[in-house]
Design an enzyme around this catalytic site. Structure first.
Site, PDB file in Angstrom:
ATOM      1  N   ASN A 128       4.833  48.379  39.126  1.00 36.97           N
ATOM      2  CA  ASN A 128       3.363  48.400  39.175  1.00 36.97           C
ATOM      3  C   ASN A 128       2.720  48.000  37.841  1.00 36.97           C
ATOM      4  O   ASN A 128       1.633  48.448  37.502  1.00 36.97           O
ATOM      5  CB  ASN A 128       2.866  49.751  39.699  1.00 36.97           C
ATOM      6  CG  ASN A 128       3.318  50.911  38.828  1.00 36.97           C
ATOM      7  OD1 ASN A 128       3.890  50.711  37.756  1.00 36.97           O
ATOM      8  ND2 ASN A 128       3.048  52.125  39.272  1.00 36.97           N
ATOM      9  N   ARG A 137      -6.710  54.584  32.954  1.00 34.23           N
ATOM     10  CA  ARG A 137      -6.245  54.918  34.308  1.00 34.23           C
ATOM     11  C   ARG A 137      -7.086  54.204  35.364  1.00 34.23           C
ATOM     12  O   ARG A 137      -6.567  53.756  36.385  1.00 34.23           O
ATOM     13  CB  ARG A 137      -6.298  56.440  34.544  1.00 34.23           C
ATOM     14  CG  ARG A 137      -5.434  57.281  33.604  1.00 34.23           C
ATOM     15  CD  ARG A 137      -3.984  57.295  33.908  1.00 34.23           C
ATOM     16  NE  ARG A 137      -3.651  57.733  35.236  1.00 34.23           N
ATOM     17  CZ  ARG A 137      -2.395  57.857  35.687  1.00 34.23           C
ATOM     18  NH1 ARG A 137      -1.369  57.571  34.893  1.00 34.23           N
ATOM     19  NH2 ARG A 137      -2.153  58.246  36.911  1.00 34.23           N
ATOM     20  N   THR A 146      -1.233  54.580  41.409  1.00 32.88           N
ATOM     21  CA  THR A 146       0.201  54.316  41.246  1.00 32.88           C
ATOM     22  C   THR A 146       0.720  53.337  42.294  1.00 32.88           C
ATOM     23  O   THR A 146       1.440  52.389  41.974  1.00 32.88           O
ATOM     24  CB  THR A 146       0.991  55.643  41.360  1.00 32.88           C
ATOM     25  OG1 THR A 146       0.396  56.600  40.490  1.00 32.88           O
ATOM     26  CG2 THR A 146       2.447  55.441  40.999  1.00 32.88           C
ATOM     27  N   LYS A 188       4.809  46.947  31.645  1.00 32.16           N
ATOM     28  CA  LYS A 188       6.176  47.210  32.113  1.00 32.16           C
ATOM     29  C   LYS A 188       6.963  45.893  32.256  1.00 32.16           C
ATOM     30  O   LYS A 188       6.374  44.806  32.222  1.00 32.16           O
ATOM     31  CB  LYS A 188       6.102  47.974  33.441  1.00 32.16           C
ATOM     32  CG  LYS A 188       5.464  49.365  33.322  1.00 32.16           C
ATOM     33  CD  LYS A 188       5.513  50.112  34.663  1.00 32.16           C
ATOM     34  CE  LYS A 188       4.915  51.502  34.542  1.00 32.16           C
ATOM     35  NZ  LYS A 188       5.062  52.283  35.813  1.00 32.16           N
ATOM     36  N   PHE A 191      12.929  59.244  42.546  1.00 29.38           N
ATOM     37  CA  PHE A 191      12.799  57.875  42.043  1.00 29.38           C
ATOM     38  C   PHE A 191      13.213  57.734  40.571  1.00 29.38           C
ATOM     39  O   PHE A 191      13.138  56.642  40.011  1.00 29.38           O
ATOM     40  CB  PHE A 191      11.373  57.353  42.247  1.00 29.38           C
ATOM     41  CG  PHE A 191      10.272  58.180  41.613  1.00 29.38           C
ATOM     42  CD1 PHE A 191       9.964  58.057  40.270  1.00 29.38           C
ATOM     43  CD2 PHE A 191       9.537  59.084  42.378  1.00 29.38           C
ATOM     44  CE1 PHE A 191       8.951  58.810  39.679  1.00 29.38           C
ATOM     45  CE2 PHE A 191       8.511  59.842  41.802  1.00 29.38           C
ATOM     46  CZ  PHE A 191       8.231  59.701  40.449  1.00 29.38           C
ATOM     47  N   ARG A 213      -3.251  47.037  39.126  1.00 24.92           N
ATOM     48  CA  ARG A 213      -2.184  47.266  40.097  1.00 24.92           C
ATOM     49  C   ARG A 213      -2.512  46.643  41.450  1.00 24.92           C
ATOM     50  O   ARG A 213      -1.624  46.088  42.119  1.00 24.92           O
ATOM     51  CB  ARG A 213      -1.889  48.762  40.205  1.00 24.92           C
ATOM     52  CG  ARG A 213      -1.092  49.266  38.974  1.00 24.92           C
ATOM     53  CD  ARG A 213      -1.064  50.752  38.893  1.00 24.92           C
ATOM     54  NE  ARG A 213      -0.041  51.257  37.971  1.00 24.92           N
ATOM     55  CZ  ARG A 213       0.088  52.544  37.656  1.00 24.92           C
ATOM     56  NH1 ARG A 213      -0.749  53.451  38.181  1.00 24.92           N
ATOM     57  NH2 ARG A 213       1.036  52.931  36.829  1.00 24.92           N
ATOM     58  N   GLU A 269       3.507  60.795  24.289  1.00 22.62           N
ATOM     59  CA  GLU A 269       3.923  59.402  24.520  1.00 22.62           C
ATOM     60  C   GLU A 269       3.679  58.522  23.290  1.00 22.62           C
ATOM     61  O   GLU A 269       4.500  57.658  22.975  1.00 22.62           O
ATOM     62  CB  GLU A 269       3.191  58.847  25.746  1.00 22.62           C
ATOM     63  CG  GLU A 269       3.653  59.541  27.033  1.00 22.62           C
ATOM     64  CD  GLU A 269       2.878  59.112  28.276  1.00 22.62           C
ATOM     65  OE1 GLU A 269       1.957  58.277  28.159  1.00 22.62           O
ATOM     66  OE2 GLU A 269       3.220  59.615  29.360  1.00 22.62           O
ATOM     67  N   HIS A 280       1.588  51.082  32.552  1.00 27.81           N
ATOM     68  CA  HIS A 280       1.583  52.544  32.395  1.00 27.81           C
ATOM     69  C   HIS A 280       0.375  52.962  31.571  1.00 27.81           C
ATOM     70  O   HIS A 280      -0.045  52.238  30.670  1.00 27.81           O
ATOM     71  CB  HIS A 280       2.850  53.008  31.654  1.00 27.81           C
ATOM     72  CG  HIS A 280       2.770  54.449  31.221  1.00 27.81           C
ATOM     73  ND1 HIS A 280       3.102  55.484  32.054  1.00 27.81           N
ATOM     74  CD2 HIS A 280       2.323  55.019  30.057  1.00 27.81           C
ATOM     75  CE1 HIS A 280       2.880  56.639  31.415  1.00 27.81           C
ATOM     76  NE2 HIS A 280       2.412  56.378  30.207  1.00 27.81           N
ATOM     77  N   TYR A 318      10.245  59.336  30.429  1.00 28.10           N
ATOM     78  CA  TYR A 318       9.837  59.832  31.753  1.00 28.10           C
ATOM     79  C   TYR A 318      10.494  61.175  32.090  1.00 28.10           C
ATOM     80  O   TYR A 318      10.661  61.491  33.267  1.00 28.10           O
ATOM     81  CB  TYR A 318      10.185  58.800  32.826  1.00 28.10           C
ATOM     82  CG  TYR A 318       9.151  57.694  32.995  1.00 28.10           C
ATOM     83  CD1 TYR A 318       7.834  57.989  33.362  1.00 28.10           C
ATOM     84  CD2 TYR A 318       9.497  56.354  32.833  1.00 28.10           C
ATOM     85  CE1 TYR A 318       6.888  56.986  33.548  1.00 28.10           C
ATOM     86  CE2 TYR A 318       8.553  55.341  33.023  1.00 28.10           C
ATOM     87  CZ  TYR A 318       7.254  55.671  33.379  1.00 28.10           C
ATOM     88  OH  TYR A 318       6.327  54.668  33.574  1.00 28.10           O
TER      89      TYR A 318
HETATM   90  N1  UDP Z   1       7.122  55.749  40.798  1.00 31.38           N
HETATM   91  C1  UDP Z   1       7.999  55.338  41.788  1.00 31.38           C
HETATM   92  N2  UDP Z   1       7.930  55.939  43.026  1.00 31.38           N
HETATM   93  C2  UDP Z   1       7.036  56.928  43.287  1.00 31.38           C
HETATM   94  C3  UDP Z   1       6.162  57.346  42.284  1.00 31.38           C
HETATM   95  C4  UDP Z   1       6.229  56.743  41.045  1.00 31.38           C
HETATM   96  O1  UDP Z   1       8.818  54.451  41.571  1.00 31.38           O
HETATM   97  O2  UDP Z   1       7.019  57.428  44.435  1.00 31.38           O
HETATM   98  C5  UDP Z   1       7.190  55.119  39.468  1.00 31.38           C
HETATM   99  C6  UDP Z   1       6.029  54.153  39.173  1.00 31.38           C
HETATM  100  O3  UDP Z   1       6.520  53.081  38.362  1.00 31.38           O
HETATM  101  C7  UDP Z   1       5.081  55.043  38.410  1.00 31.38           C
HETATM  102  C8  UDP Z   1       6.051  55.879  37.580  1.00 31.38           C
HETATM  103  O4  UDP Z   1       7.141  56.119  38.476  1.00 31.38           O
HETATM  104  O5  UDP Z   1       4.168  54.287  37.635  1.00 31.38           O
HETATM  105  C9  UDP Z   1       5.517  57.204  37.072  1.00 31.38           C
HETATM  106  O6  UDP Z   1       4.982  57.920  38.166  1.00 31.38           O
HETATM  107  P1  UDP Z   1       3.583  58.641  38.052  1.00 31.38           P
HETATM  108  O7  UDP Z   1       3.422  59.513  39.242  1.00 31.38           O
HETATM  109  O8  UDP Z   1       3.454  59.274  36.701  1.00 31.38           O
HETATM  110  O9  UDP Z   1       2.531  57.424  38.203  1.00 31.38           O
HETATM  111  P2  UDP Z   1       1.524  56.758  37.144  1.00 31.38           P
HETATM  112  O10 UDP Z   1       1.060  57.828  36.209  1.00 31.38           O
HETATM  113  O11 UDP Z   1       2.267  55.649  36.460  1.00 31.38           O
HETATM  114  O12 UDP Z   1       0.405  56.206  37.991  1.00 31.38           O
HETATM  115 MG    MG Z   2       2.170  59.172  35.101  1.00 28.34          MG
END
Ligand code: UDP
Ligand code: MG
Length: 140
Positions: free
Chosen positions: A113, A86, A92, A10, A58, A103, A127, A116, A50
């Site tokens: 974070n 993952r 996250t 990112k 968010f 992370r 994706e 992705h 997204y």
């Molecule tokens: N995100 C955020 N606030 C939140 C949850 C997610 O800003 O409360 C952002 C964060 O950058 C995250 C992305 O949105 O990586 C996508 O969210 P997701 O729940 O899919 O998390 P990921 O799969 O990236 O762990």
């Molecule tokens: Mg996700």
């Protein structure tokens, strides 16, 4: 099962000079980079990527962040690639991430974070296709 998954360094990861750090961790886990490029997403491209989160509070901030600077897009291939990526990323929210994960070590916040990774086979398919055409993903 051999899988493919989409990962992104990112804008915060690129700003912090962590491109190699992230790729190194994936390679050390036995994953192969089969597609790779740097780009600067438009806000609209980030919104499309997204779109599953479009109703979330968010969403606007996330898509502004994701279009705030260049990113590195990659397709990784290997045994259980989706789960492996993952695990290497961590949760996250860096506060909840396991020690030693990308992370936990490098992220500043739940939004910024670093990295992705696709969360399922279905999202990986969407994706990868969002960013790469068939000629840009290699057999190796
Ligand atoms: N995100 C955020 N606030 C939140 C949850 C997610 O800003 O409360 C952002 C964060 O950058 C995250 C992305 O949105 O990586 C996508 O969210 P997701 O729940 O899919 O998390 P990921 O799969 O990236 O762990
Ligand atoms: Mg996700």
């Amino acid at each position: 099962m051999t899988e493919r998954t989409l990962s992104i360094v990112k804008p915060d990861g690129v700003r912090k000079n962590l491109i190699g750090e992230v790729i190194k961790r994936f390679e050390e886990a036995g994953l192969k980079v089969v597609a790779l490029k740097m780009t600067h997403l438009t806000k609209q491209q980030a919104q499309g990527f997204y779109h599953v989160h479009r109703e979330r509070p968010f969403f606007d901030s996330l898509t502004s962040f994701m279009s705030s600077g260049p990113v590195v897009l990659m397709v990784l291939e290997g045994e259980e690639a989706i789960k492996k990526v993952r695990e290497i990323m961590g949760a996250t929210n860096p506060a909840d991430a396991e020690p030693g994960t990308i992370r936990k070590l490098f992220a500043d916040s739940i939004e910024e974070n670093i990295v992705h990774g696709s969360d399922s086979a279905e999202s990986a398919r969407f994706e990868i296709g969002y960013f790469f055409n068939a000629l840009e993903v290699f057999e190796r």
